[in-house]
Scaffold this motif. Structure first.
Motif, PDB file in Angstrom:
ATOM      1  N   ARG A 182      28.666  43.226  34.220  1.00  0.00           N
ATOM      2  CA  ARG A 182      28.767  42.009  35.035  1.00  0.00           C
ATOM      3  C   ARG A 182      30.151  41.413  34.833  1.00  0.00           C
ATOM      4  O   ARG A 182      30.426  40.850  33.778  1.00  0.00           O
ATOM      5  N   THR A 183      31.024  41.574  35.792  1.00  0.00           N
ATOM      6  CA  THR A 183      32.368  41.025  35.647  1.00  0.00           C
ATOM      7  C   THR A 183      32.679  40.093  36.802  1.00  0.00           C
ATOM      8  O   THR A 183      32.013  40.111  37.831  1.00  0.00           O
ATOM      9  N   LYS A 184      33.704  39.302  36.581  1.00  0.00           N
ATOM     10  CA  LYS A 184      34.183  38.393  37.612  1.00  0.00           C
ATOM     11  C   LYS A 184      34.581  39.185  38.851  1.00  0.00           C
ATOM     12  O   LYS A 184      34.290  38.794  39.979  1.00  0.00           O
ATOM     13  N   PHE A 194      33.861  41.081  49.455  1.00  0.00           N
ATOM     14  CA  PHE A 194      33.716  42.450  48.969  1.00  0.00           C
ATOM     15  C   PHE A 194      33.113  42.572  47.568  1.00  0.00           C
ATOM     16  O   PHE A 194      33.113  43.655  47.004  1.00  0.00           O
ATOM     17  N   ALA A 195      32.624  41.476  46.997  1.00  0.00           N
ATOM     18  CA  ALA A 195      31.983  41.573  45.690  1.00  0.00           C
ATOM     19  C   ALA A 195      30.763  42.479  45.798  1.00  0.00           C
ATOM     20  O   ALA A 195      29.928  42.286  46.676  1.00  0.00           O
ATOM     21  N   PRO A 196      30.669  43.484  44.925  1.00  0.00           N
ATOM     22  CA  PRO A 196      29.630  44.496  45.094  1.00  0.00           C
ATOM     23  C   PRO A 196      28.204  43.974  44.926  1.00  0.00           C
ATOM     24  O   PRO A 196      27.270  44.563  45.472  1.00  0.00           O
ATOM     25  N   GLU A 197      28.030  42.893  44.162  1.00  0.00           N
ATOM     26  CA  GLU A 197      26.654  42.445  43.952  1.00  0.00           C
ATOM     27  C   GLU A 197      26.300  41.191  44.733  1.00  0.00           C
ATOM     28  O   GLU A 197      25.165  40.984  45.115  1.00  0.00           O
ATOM     29  N   THR A 198      27.325  40.344  44.946  1.00  0.00           N
ATOM     30  CA  THR A 198      27.009  39.060  45.559  1.00  0.00           C
ATOM     31  C   THR A 198      27.723  38.857  46.884  1.00  0.00           C
ATOM     32  O   THR A 198      27.476  37.881  47.569  1.00  0.00           O
ATOM     33  N   ALA A 213      33.389  41.897  39.886  1.00  0.00           N
ATOM     34  CA  ALA A 213      32.230  42.415  40.596  1.00  0.00           C
ATOM     35  C   ALA A 213      31.466  41.287  41.289  1.00  0.00           C
ATOM     36  O   ALA A 213      30.436  41.516  41.895  1.00  0.00           O
ATOM     37  N   ASN A 273      31.720  49.722  44.411  1.00  0.00           N
ATOM     38  CA  ASN A 273      31.937  48.875  43.239  1.00  0.00           C
ATOM     39  C   ASN A 273      33.386  48.949  42.765  1.00  0.00           C
ATOM     40  O   ASN A 273      33.719  49.712  41.879  1.00  0.00           O
ATOM     41  N   PRO A 274      34.254  48.148  43.372  1.00  0.00           N
ATOM     42  CA  PRO A 274      35.674  48.199  42.995  1.00  0.00           C
ATOM     43  C   PRO A 274      35.941  47.697  41.581  1.00  0.00           C
ATOM     44  O   PRO A 274      37.040  47.889  41.069  1.00  0.00           O
ATOM     45  N   SER A 275      34.948  47.072  40.929  1.00  0.00           N
ATOM     46  CA  SER A 275      35.211  46.616  39.573  1.00  0.00           C
ATOM     47  C   SER A 275      35.091  47.759  38.577  1.00  0.00           C
ATOM     48  O   SER A 275      35.463  47.635  37.425  1.00  0.00           O
ATOM     49  N   ARG A 302      37.440  38.453  47.785  1.00  0.00           N
ATOM     50  CA  ARG A 302      36.541  38.645  46.651  1.00  0.00           C
ATOM     51  C   ARG A 302      35.123  38.260  47.035  1.00  0.00           C
ATOM     52  O   ARG A 302      34.166  38.936  46.676  1.00  0.00           O
TER      53      ARG A 302
END
Lengths: 296, 448
Positions: B251-253, A129-133, B255, A148-150, A126
């Motif tokens: 904005r999600t966990k 691979f977090a798309p923003e952070t 992501a 963006n997997p979310s 996580r």
């Protein structure tokens, strides 16, 4: 005629296996029986009664479009993760077997991922691979919205497959390496003297002799990715079954419907179906795939 | 001997004396268990509550065990109850209320207190809070504990850059502000996630829109959801439009950063979240960041209604011994005292649950000072109007499944895979199937 040694001590034998039978009964048959019963009833979560509804739970599950999309997701996940984990492990094992420089070190190094708990692996994934952070967030700077997997279901699936494969490569690797090293050296040396290069030897000697191990790993990997705790842990931490159910594997759906949604009966019916599904799958593997296996 | 070491000596001696003095008494204390779902910082505050209770008297000992999350607390309590090993008190979140209510596995709050000789002014609870956990007739069954409601958090610094110093009161204004912020170079003027609590439940309440028929389910288990036919649909369409234009951001966990850290880090300039996060944001935001809370915006021309309570309440489970109930009653009395309520509100962001508690804190000037200023708006939002049959709460079976259906629908919508109406209709249809299943599970039982 074959001679057989027979011990005639029936009751003692039963007594000796009794503890094991009891354990199997308490931890396997009893819960399975209870789940089977619940699957035919509507169960109140806090106890206080249930009622027999026959096959209603099963028809409700089988008529549910989202259940079938979970079946598809589970199959995609299981086959993709197994293929990736096996192929990658095979490449690594072949190279380590060739005694290249540092291969002794790599031999133990590659097993490590298997020793890490699935939720820990997923947490690391996580962060990466977090798309923003995450560490890969830079791709979104080049091309906004690329990763963006979310939001993107296909990417979420790719992420859980990658995570599962990463963990299972180590397990497959050690089995394949052991199998490679048990291939008689004489065979390899003889073919080398006949002029077969490394690739030829791999295709004609090593791979065919690896098939029993490969088959064993195939069964284990597929079963594990369908019902194993690793797939559950990875999905729970990385996606929670989302986005929009794209990674809602059967094993995770059972948990979230049953324990989060408090629909115990629906979850029980789903686990019975899943159990049958895995049994059929294993049967198919033994019936048709095993025919192509060479046991020397 | 230096002063410090003298102090240490006397402290050690004191501890020794205390240990000897307390241990015989401790052995006789009646113990009871309390399972809670809060985690992290809030979980530690619960432990502190238990310690405060145990230190306050010699008769009882609360053994408080964290279960690692709201759903876990309910699951574990269910498993324990079925095995006859349940705790005396369990913290149950809003979504788990109805199953427990219909189970008969609890001791009603009023009965417990009456049996143990405690006088409780039940009408002192804010009606918006009490009704959520009460029968349709208004009898409170559990004890409101950690209560919150959703608020709009906004970044004063960013607002100052576009020449504004007031929070938007309407969604029209939110759009205006968000566009200006976007133009001023902010990446995430408003951040949101797929939690239904703010966008569906609170939104519907303050706009006086029903979520389900039969007064949101209070009048019968045969209720049906109607959120696919209310203002909620247009609201989601609005969010979708804003998200497509990049003015609102998901904005999600999953992501990498949920809305609360996004706001606290200054990445997002507006979010809708619980007042309980007030403390967390105060602690994690940069010290020089200026921010504030406001009541949730409404659409122009709306007659605003009270918002809904969130959080959890404490249930006393059936089948425990007399001394355990005595202890539980003493504990619940203890957390209801004005001092405890004030302490709890101070260290968390949760709001006091009673009128008298709130008035006492207001009189002391609690809400005038900087770190707590603004929290009184949560009470204002909760008590904006007397509760109506619609804004009393939501009493739907399988509500966690319904929330998940709506969350799934929202994920599909914002991924651009399905249209708003289509997704919400499907979610409604599936939610109704959940409700019918629930109704059948509890066939023959009726709502209290």
């Amino acid at each position: 005629m074959e001679k057989r040694a027979v011990f005639r001590a029936g009751s003692l034998a039963y007594l000796l296996i009794l503890p094991q039978l009891l354990l199997v009964f308490v931890f396997f048959y009893w819960p399975t029986g209870a789940a089977l019963y619940w699957a035919f009833t509507l169960e109140m979560p806090w106890g206080g009664g249930n009622q027999w509804v026959g096959l209603e739970n099963f028809t409700a599950v089988l008529k549910d479009g989202k259940y079938w999309s979970s079946v598809v997701a589970s199959c995609v996940f299981a086959f993709a993760a197994t293929a990736l984990a096996l192929a990658q492990a095979l490449v690594l094992a072949l190279f380590v077997d060739r005694q290249l420089r540092g291969s002794r070190g790599f031999r133990s190094f590659y097993v490590w991922p298997y020793a890490v708990a699935a939720p820990a692996v997923s947490l690391a994934f996580r962060f990466i691979f977090a798309p923003e952070t995450g560490l890969v967030a830079f791709v979104n700077q080049w091309w906004p919205g690329l990763w963006n997997p979310s939001i993107n279901g296909a990417q979420a699936m790719a992420l859980v497959v990658l995570c599962f494969a990463w963990k299972w490569i180590g397990y497959n690797f050690i089995f394949l390496l052991a199998a490679l090293q048990s291939i008689p050296r004489a065979l390899m040396e003889a073919s080398a003297m006949d002029g077969a290069g490394p690739l030829r030897r791999m295709l004609d000697i090593q791979l065919p002799l690896l098939t029993p191990t490969f088959f064993f790993l195939l069964v284990i990997n597929l079963t594990e990715s369908f019902v194993g705790p690793d797939s559950f842990g990875i999905v729970d931490i990385l996606t929670e079954g989302g986005p929009a159910n794209a990674t809602n594997l059967l094993v995770y759906k059972i948990y979230s419907d049953g324990f989060k949604g408090l629909d115990y009966s629906g979850a029980a019916a789903q686990s019975i179906i899943l159990m049958l599904l895995v049994m059929v799958l294993t049967f198919i593997q033994f019936r048709w795939v095993e025919r192509r296996v060479h046991y020397k | 001997m230096s002063f410090v070491s003298k102090l240490q000596m006397s402290a050690a001696a004191g501890a020794l004396v205390a240990a000897f003095a307390v241990s015989p008494a401790a052995a006789e204390r009646a113990r009871f268990e309390f399972w809670y779902g809060l985690t992290g910082d809030l979980g530690e505050r619960v432990q502190e509550t238990c310690k405060r209770f145990n230190d306050s008297q010699q008769e009882f000992e609360a053994v408080c065990v964290g279960q690692g999350g709201y759903p876990n607390a309910v699951q574990n309590a269910i498993a324990a109850y079925r095995a006859g090993k349940q705790p005396t008190i369990v913290q149950v979140y809003d979504g788990g209320t109805l199953d427990l209510m219909l189970s008969g596995a609890y001791v009603p709050a009023r009965k417990l207190m009456a049996d143990n000789g405690y006088e409780v002014k039940w009408d002192d609870y804010f009606s918006g809070i009490a009704n959520y956990y009460a029968t349709a007739k208004g009898e409170l069954l559990s004890f409101p504990y950690n209560s919150s409601t959703a608020m709009l958090y906004w970044n004063r610094d960013a607002f100052a850059k576009i020449g504004r110093d007031k929070a938007p009161a309407t969604w029209e204004e939110v759009e205006e502000v968000a566009r200006e912020l976007k133009k001023a170079g902010y990446e995430c003027p408003l951040g949101f996630n797929f939690d239904t609590w703010q966008i569906l439940e609170q939104f519907s309440a303050i706009h006086g829109e029903p979520i389900a028929t039969k007064n949101n389910g209070y009048d019968g288990l045969d209720a049906e959801v109607v959120f696919n036919k209310t203002k909620f649909v247009d609201h989601v369409k609005f969010f979708k439009r804003m998200a497509d234009e990049g003015v609102f951001t998901v904005r999600t966990k999953e992501a990498g950063m949920d809305i609360v850290p996004s706001f606290a880090s200054g990445a997002c300039q507006m979010i809708q979240t619980s007042i309980a996060d007030h403390g967390t944001i105060g602690k994690t935001a940069a010290a020089d960041m200026k921010w504030d809370v406001a009541m949730l915006p409404v659409w122009n021309g709306t007659e605003r209604k009270n918002s809904l309570v969130g959080g959890a309440s404490l249930w006393v489970l059936a089948g425990k011994s007399e001394p355990e109930y005595k202890g539980a009653a003493a504990f619940l009395k203890f957390i209801g005292t004005p001092e405890s309520a004030e302490w709890w509100s101070t260290v968390t962001g949760y709001i006091p649950v009673t009128n008298s508690g709130f008035e006492a804190m207001k009189a002391k000037g609690f809400y005038d000072k900087a770190p707590y200023k603004g929290r009184e708006l949560a009470i204002e939002s909760l008590t904006f109007t007397p509760t109506t049959p619609i804004t009393r709460g939501i009493r739907l079976g399988g509500f966690m499944q319904i929330r998940k259906e709506v969350t799934d629908a929202l994920q599909g919508i914002f991924a651009g895979k399905v249209g708003v109406e289509e997704a919400l209709n499907e979610a409604a249809e599936r939610s109704n199937a959940v409700l019918r299943r629930f109704e059948k599970t509890y066939a023959g039982k009726s709502l209290l």
